[in-house]
Write a protein that holds these residues in place. Structure first.
Motif, PDB file in Angstrom:
ATOM      1  N   TRP A 159       7.525  -9.252  28.526  1.00 38.94           N
ATOM      2  CA  TRP A 159       6.759 -10.344  27.934  1.00 38.94           C
ATOM      3  C   TRP A 159       7.215 -11.673  28.539  1.00 38.94           C
ATOM      4  N   SER A 227      -4.413 -15.807  19.214  1.00 40.45           N
ATOM      5  CA  SER A 227      -4.377 -14.570  18.429  1.00 40.45           C
ATOM      6  C   SER A 227      -5.658 -13.774  18.607  1.00 40.45           C
ATOM      7  N   THR A 230      -5.660 -12.138  21.998  1.00 37.19           N
ATOM      8  CA  THR A 230      -4.736 -11.003  22.045  1.00 37.19           C
ATOM      9  C   THR A 230      -5.346  -9.781  21.367  1.00 37.19           C
ATOM     10  N   LYS A 231      -6.017  -9.984  20.249  1.00 35.35           N
ATOM     11  CA  LYS A 231      -6.664  -8.871  19.556  1.00 35.35           C
ATOM     12  C   LYS A 231      -7.774  -8.268  20.409  1.00 35.35           C
ATOM     13  N   SER A 241       4.683  -4.046  16.023  1.00 29.94           N
ATOM     14  CA  SER A 241       5.934  -4.789  16.152  1.00 29.94           C
ATOM     15  C   SER A 241       5.977  -5.667  17.391  1.00 29.94           C
ATOM     16  N   PHE A 243       3.125  -7.230  18.631  1.00 31.84           N
ATOM     17  CA  PHE A 243       1.954  -8.104  18.714  1.00 31.84           C
ATOM     18  C   PHE A 243       2.350  -9.553  18.995  1.00 31.84           C
ATOM     19  N   GLU A 244       3.422 -10.017  18.342  1.00 28.30           N
ATOM     20  CA  GLU A 244       3.814 -11.416  18.506  1.00 28.30           C
ATOM     21  C   GLU A 244       4.205 -11.721  19.952  1.00 28.30           C
ATOM     22  N   VAL A 245       4.964 -10.827  20.594  1.00 32.98           N
ATOM     23  CA  VAL A 245       5.344 -11.097  21.982  1.00 32.98           C
ATOM     24  C   VAL A 245       4.150 -10.921  22.917  1.00 32.98           C
ATOM     25  N   LYS A 247       1.157 -11.841  22.038  1.00 31.11           N
ATOM     26  CA  LYS A 247       0.475 -13.125  21.872  1.00 31.11           C
ATOM     27  C   LYS A 247       1.153 -14.216  22.691  1.00 31.11           C
ATOM     28  N   ARG A 248       2.492 -14.191  22.724  1.00 35.13           N
ATOM     29  CA  ARG A 248       3.208 -15.183  23.524  1.00 35.13           C
ATOM     30  C   ARG A 248       2.870 -15.042  25.006  1.00 35.13           C
ATOM     31  N   GLU A 251      -0.418 -16.565  25.528  1.00 34.92           N
ATOM     32  CA  GLU A 251      -0.251 -18.024  25.557  1.00 34.92           C
ATOM     33  C   GLU A 251       0.308 -18.494  26.898  1.00 34.92           C
TER      34      GLU A 251
END
Length: 274
Positions: A159, A227, A230-231, A241, A243-245, A247-248, A251
């Motif tokens: 990531w 977001s 990413t989806k 677990s 998803f946040e990275v 999304k980063r 970004e």
């Protein structure tokens, strides 16, 4: 010249799915050794490293190189502080490293192209930013081995993103690695990579594919948040677990596209620049 040992030491860590360990590397012989990365600050780090040293008849490392400051790579220094090692990191990573291994403070900095001798073999430090600003790789010319930190993984892609990741830098780093003569890559997570150029090309092509995919989605939907993008990209095909990275990383692609003049942002919505 005595045969150089380059040992991959996977240490169990609560790192990102699907990986369950962080690779540390012991380089040297029975006279001296260098350690690359140290995993998390938990007792398992110390146990695994001590066992590896004993099994391979290698002395305690007096020098440790940290590829970057993330919690699954650096804070394990505190578990081996009794070795009194000198810690090496890139100049741009020093502040983050000092914070990650505090109160241990024996830190020295290196820069791109600096060399280090281990068991009469040259180790070259490569500044390969992208995952972090001061990310380091190590290259062993006699073995044509690259220790890649989190630039290259054995499975999937790393990531890139906040707080100090940069997609433009990362692509430049990958292209630099593409130009090198590499026989084997020691990744930050997973098994040895025995097809290095294929894996580097895979990662580079995946990043370029994602960039085009983001542009296509913005053309189609006119405007989307990070977001939402990413989806659309992963469509529930990734583990929750991570998803946040993910999304980063989206970004980070968007930041690159903004710098390239291709995309603009307003109130957290991204759109193709008119």
């Amino acid at each position: 010249m005595e045969k150089l040992k380059v040992l991959r030491i996977p240490i169990p860590t609560p790192t990102l799915w699907p990986h369950t360990s962080t690779n540390c590397y012991l380089i040297g012989n029975h006279h001296e050794s260098l350690l690359v990365d140290t995993g998390y600050n938990h007792i398992e780090t110390r146990k695994v490293l001590e066992q590896s040293l004993q099994e391979n008849n290698m002395p305690e490392p007096k020098h440790i190189v940290l590829t970057h400051a993330h919690p699954d790579h650096a804070p394990g220094v505190l578990q081996v502080a009794n070795w009194s090692p000198i810690i090496y990191c890139h100049t741009y990573e020093k502040q983050a490293i000092v914070e990650a291994i505090s109160p241990y403070s024996a830190v020295k900095t290196v820069n791109d192209g600096d060399c280090f001798q281990v068991a009469n073999h040259e180790i070259i430090f490569l500044h390969t930013p992208g995952h972090t600003k001061g990310h380091l790789n190590l290259y062993i010319p006699t073995e044509k081995i690259l220790l890649a930190g989190d630039n290259i993984l054995s499975e999937g892609t790393t990531w890139i993103g906040k707080p100090d990741g940069d997609m433009t830098d990362y692509l430049h780093s990958l292209k630099r690695l593409q130009s090198m003569e590499i026989k084997t890559i020691g990744p930050g997570h997973g098994q040895w990579v025995e097809n290095p150029q294929k894996q580097i090309s895979f990662v580079l092509e995946r990043r370029l594919f994602r960039e085009k995919q983001i542009q296509k989605l913005l053309f189609e939907f006119k405007q989307l948040t990070a977001s939402e993008l990413t989806k659309h990209i992963y469509q529930d095909h990734i583990h929750p677990s991570v998803f946040e990275v993910a999304k980063r990383t989206t970004e980070a692609h968007l930041c690159k596209l903004i710098k390239d003049g291709e995309v603009q942002v307003h109130d957290d919505y991204y759109m193709i620049k008119s």
